[in-house]
Each structure stands twice: as C-alpha cells, then as structure tokens.
Motif scaffolding. Structure first.
Motif, mmCIF file in Angstrom:
data_model
loop_
_atom_site.group_PDB
_atom_site.id
_atom_site.type_symbol
_atom_site.label_atom_id
_atom_site.label_comp_id
_atom_site.label_asym_id
_atom_site.label_seq_id
_atom_site.Cartn_x
_atom_site.Cartn_y
_atom_site.Cartn_z
ATOM 1 N N LEU A 270 0.804 -1.221 0.000
ATOM 2 C CA LEU A 270 0.000 0.000 0.000
ATOM 3 C C LEU A 270 0.838 1.272 0.000
ATOM 4 C CD1 LEU A 270 -2.901 -0.935 2.450
ATOM 5 C CD2 LEU A 270 -2.896 -0.971 -0.053
ATOM 6 N N LYS A 271 2.112 1.150 0.310
ATOM 7 C CA LYS A 271 2.990 2.320 0.391
ATOM 8 C C LYS A 271 2.985 3.116 -0.917
ATOM 9 C CE LYS A 271 7.516 3.550 2.119
ATOM 10 N NZ LYS A 271 8.774 3.048 2.644
ATOM 11 N N LYS A 272 2.858 2.410 -2.022
ATOM 12 C CA LYS A 272 2.863 3.067 -3.327
ATOM 13 C C LYS A 272 1.452 3.438 -3.792
ATOM 14 C CE LYS A 272 7.004 0.599 -4.521
ATOM 15 N NZ LYS A 272 7.548 -0.614 -5.041
ATOM 16 N N MET A 273 0.434 2.871 -3.138
ATOM 17 C CA MET A 273 -0.939 3.081 -3.586
ATOM 18 C C MET A 273 -1.673 4.167 -2.798
ATOM 19 S SD MET A 273 -1.916 -0.953 -4.014
ATOM 20 C CE MET A 273 -3.635 -0.630 -4.273
ATOM 21 N N LEU A 274 -1.305 4.349 -1.543
ATOM 22 C CA LEU A 274 -2.018 5.300 -0.683
ATOM 23 C C LEU A 274 -1.175 6.536 -0.436
ATOM 24 C CD1 LEU A 274 -3.447 2.888 2.064
ATOM 25 C CD2 LEU A 274 -4.583 3.700 -0.017
ATOM 26 N N ASP A 275 -1.860 7.662 -0.238
ATOM 27 C CA ASP A 275 -1.126 8.871 0.139
ATOM 28 C C ASP A 275 -0.742 8.770 1.618
ATOM 29 O OD1 ASP A 275 -3.347 9.653 1.704
ATOM 30 O OD2 ASP A 275 -4.106 11.014 0.167
ATOM 31 N N ALA A 276 0.033 9.712 2.090
ATOM 32 C CA ALA A 276 0.563 9.662 3.460
ATOM 33 C C ALA A 276 -0.549 9.651 4.508
ATOM 34 C CB ALA A 276 1.511 10.836 3.696
ATOM 35 N N GLU A 277 -1.622 10.419 4.273
ATOM 36 C CA GLU A 277 -2.720 10.477 5.239
ATOM 37 C C GLU A 277 -3.416 9.117 5.360
ATOM 38 O OE1 GLU A 277 -6.964 12.751 6.069
ATOM 39 O OE2 GLU A 277 -5.989 13.003 4.125
#
Length: 122
Positions: free
Chosen positions: A23-30
């Motif tokens: 998910l690190k590449k799929m989701l934004d920081a929030e």
C-alpha cells in the motif's frame, strides 16, 4: 481468547506488512497513517485478548467473556472501519470508528473493575 488474540495478532502483522509494502505506493501519506493506526490498535487489543486468555487459564471466570467480546467488537469496528476508510477513501466511515473506540474503553473499564473486585481474593 488466546486463540482469538493470536489470530487477531496474525492478521495485524499481515495487514501491517501489507501496508508497509504493497500500500505504500498506492495510498497517500494520510491514508497510510490511518492504515497504521488501525494496525496499531488491532495489535494492542490482540495482546489484551491474549492477556484475558491467560487470566482465564489461571482462574476460569465467565465474567471475563464480556471484556474479551468488547475487545473483539472494537477490533472489528475500530480497525475495520479504518482499514476500509484507508482503502476506499470514503470519509463517512470515520464516523463509525468511535463506536469501536467506545467498545475498547468499555472493555478496559470492565476488566479493571473485575480485577479490582478480585484483588483481595488472591
């Protein structure tokens, strides 16, 4: 409860790893932070379930079922709603999360009063 706690921990470790890698590449920081909050609370309460399981082995007591069920409910509602929020971005799911938090609070309060009542019985 030991089994339920161990399974909840297994799922928490798996979802934590999934968040950290896939998910690190799929989701934004929030959204990734929301995911990690769900993992954190699930881990803490999985340990709580395991602690209740250990108490039940030492001294079987049906009264311990209620805080355990409240912790399980809290994991499902609190962490579950945050997982869904992070994956979907549907903001209203955040309104469900506090109900899981209340279940966590009730579980710890219930457990505290059970321990308090048993303090002189040991």
């Amino acid at each position: 409860m030991l089994i339920a706690g161990a399974l909840a921990m297994l799922i928490a470790v798996a979802t934590g790893a999934f968040g950290a890698h896939a998910l690190k590449k799929m989701l934004d920081a929030e959204m990734l932070a929301i995911w990690q909050t769900a993992v954190h609370y699930q881990m803490v309460h999985a340990l709580g379930l395991m602690g209740i399981g250990i108490l039940q082995i030492q001294k079987p007591d049906w009264h311990l079922a209620m805080p355990a069920l409240l912790m399980l409910t809290g994991i499902l509602i609190f962490s579950g709603s945050l997982y869904l929020l992070a994956l979907s971005g549907v903001r209203w799911l955040g309104a469900v999360t506090p109900f899981g938090g209340v279940a966590f609070l009730l579980a710890w309060g219930w457990l505290a009063q059970l321990v308090w009542r048993q303090r002189n019985a040991v």
